[in-house]
Design an enzyme around this catalytic site. Structure first.
Site, short mmCIF file in Angstrom:
data_model
loop_
_atom_site.label_atom_id
_atom_site.label_comp_id
_atom_site.label_asym_id
_atom_site.label_seq_id
_atom_site.Cartn_x
_atom_site.Cartn_y
_atom_site.Cartn_z
N HIS A 144 0.69 -1.35 0.01
CA HIS A 144 0.12 0.04 -0.02
C HIS A 144 0.61 1.18 0.05
O HIS A 144 0.49 2.08 -0.68
CB HIS A 144 -0.96 -0.09 1.22
CG HIS A 144 -1.72 1.33 1.52
ND1 HIS A 144 -3.07 1.31 1.12
CD2 HIS A 144 -1.29 2.31 2.14
CE1 HIS A 144 -3.34 2.69 1.42
NE2 HIS A 144 -2.69 3.19 2.14
N GLU A 145 1.78 1.32 0.81
CA GLU A 145 2.72 2.36 1.10
C GLU A 145 3.57 2.66 -0.43
O GLU A 145 3.82 3.50 -0.78
CB GLU A 145 3.64 2.25 2.12
CG GLU A 145 2.79 2.29 3.53
CD GLU A 145 1.80 3.39 3.70
OE1 GLU A 145 2.24 4.67 3.27
OE2 GLU A 145 0.97 2.94 4.53
N HIS A 148 1.55 4.21 -2.80
CA HIS A 148 1.51 5.72 -2.76
C HIS A 148 2.68 6.48 -3.35
O HIS A 148 2.37 7.48 -4.14
CB HIS A 148 1.40 6.01 -1.11
CG HIS A 148 0.17 6.11 -0.74
ND1 HIS A 148 -1.05 6.80 -1.10
CD2 HIS A 148 -0.17 5.41 0.50
CE1 HIS A 148 -2.03 6.63 -0.37
NE2 HIS A 148 -1.69 5.90 0.93
#
Length: 292
Positions: A144-145, A148
């Site tokens: 998820h990071e 980003h």
């Protein structure tokens, strides 16, 4: 709710201070007794609107390390650190970006990504998150990071914040000019008076709150995209759904207010949801059901 209020207050304070300083220096007030100089006022508004946002972006990585005490893993000292580094490296290759710095910090369950540039970012996880999740769930959080970073979310949100700040500054002064003209009707004063200054101050607060709703909406959309990106990198949405479900049962670790939008979790209901930078966990899990 307290975090949301502090986040909004910080953004408004930066904008108001910049506006005050530039006015004291006599730079680009953009209005006179004769009317509004739109070009000058737009330049002034853009300077105020974007300066704080870009400064925050440029110093985001060192500030994140300093404010959280995050320690970058240069040489893994144990099997967990080695696994973290290798996992982020593999995810970065799938995302097509240069590997971010990987860091660990002491705190309750949370994680974040930050940095001004896609190929020199930072991904950090808390000790609480590592202790509360299994490796499949931690990998999903890391994915998820990384998503980003790959999506350029830090830069995108900075640009959006700068644009809405510019409109806030511009519109506040337009309203202030017209209010001042009404109050000083028939007066021979040649410049903006107290009505202008008070109106601008009040309008910047009101418009700033409205602008924060727009920025928060964009922030929530980027969380959905990062969740979908994690599912893509992992080949299935299940690990991300499991990680979110686990986070939903944990008290999120607090981050410094300047990084409130960078954490992995957050969100709420009621009126506060308008200002929330994260969608509710349940919505994020449901959205992943449509990812293939």
């Amino acid at each position: 709710m307290k975090r949301i209020i502090l986040f909004l207050a910080t953004n408004l304070a930066v904008m108001l201070v910049l506006s005050l300083v530039l006015n004291i220096l006599g730079i680009g007030r953009g209005v006179s007794a004769a009317g509004i100089n739109v070009g000058e006022l737009l330049v002034f508004s853009a300077v105020v609107g974007f300066t704080g946002s870009f400064i925050s972006l440029l110093i985001s990585k060192p500030m994140a390390k300093w404010s959280t005490g995050a320690r970058v893993i240069d040489n893994p000292s144990n099997s967990t650190e080695l696994w973290l580094v290798n996992t982020v490296r593999a995810l970065s290759e799938r995302a097509g970006i240069r590997m971010p710095d990987v860091a660990v910090y002491d705190g309750e369950p949370n994680a974040f990504a930050t940095g001004a540039f896609k190929n020199s970012a930072l991904v950090a996880v808390s000790t609480g998150l590592l202790q509360s999740m299994n490796r499949d769930e931690v990998e999903a959080v890391l994915a998820h990071e990384v998503a980003h970073v790959a999506n350029g979310d830090m830069v995108t949100l900075t640009l959006i914040q700068g644009v809405v700040n510019t409109f806030v500054v511009f519109l506040a002064r337009v309203v202030g000019f017209f209010v001042d003209k009404v109050l000083l009707k028939g007066s021979e004063d040649r410049g903006p008076g107290i009505g202008y200054m008070v109106t601008v101050f009040v309008c910047e607060i009101i418009f700033g709150l409205l602008a924060s709703i727009i920025v928060a909406w964009f922030s929530r959309q980027r969380e959905f995209r990062a969740d979908a990106g994690a599912a893509k990198y992992l080949g299935t949405p299940v690990p991300m759904q499991n990680a979110l479900a686990r986070l939903g049962g944990l008290a999120p670790g607090a981050l410094p207010q300047s990084m409130a939008a960078s954490g992995i979790s957050g969100g709420g209901g009621g009126w506060g949801a308008l200002f929330s930078t994260h969608p509710p966990i349940e919505q994020r899990i449901a959205a992943l059901s449509n990812v293939r």
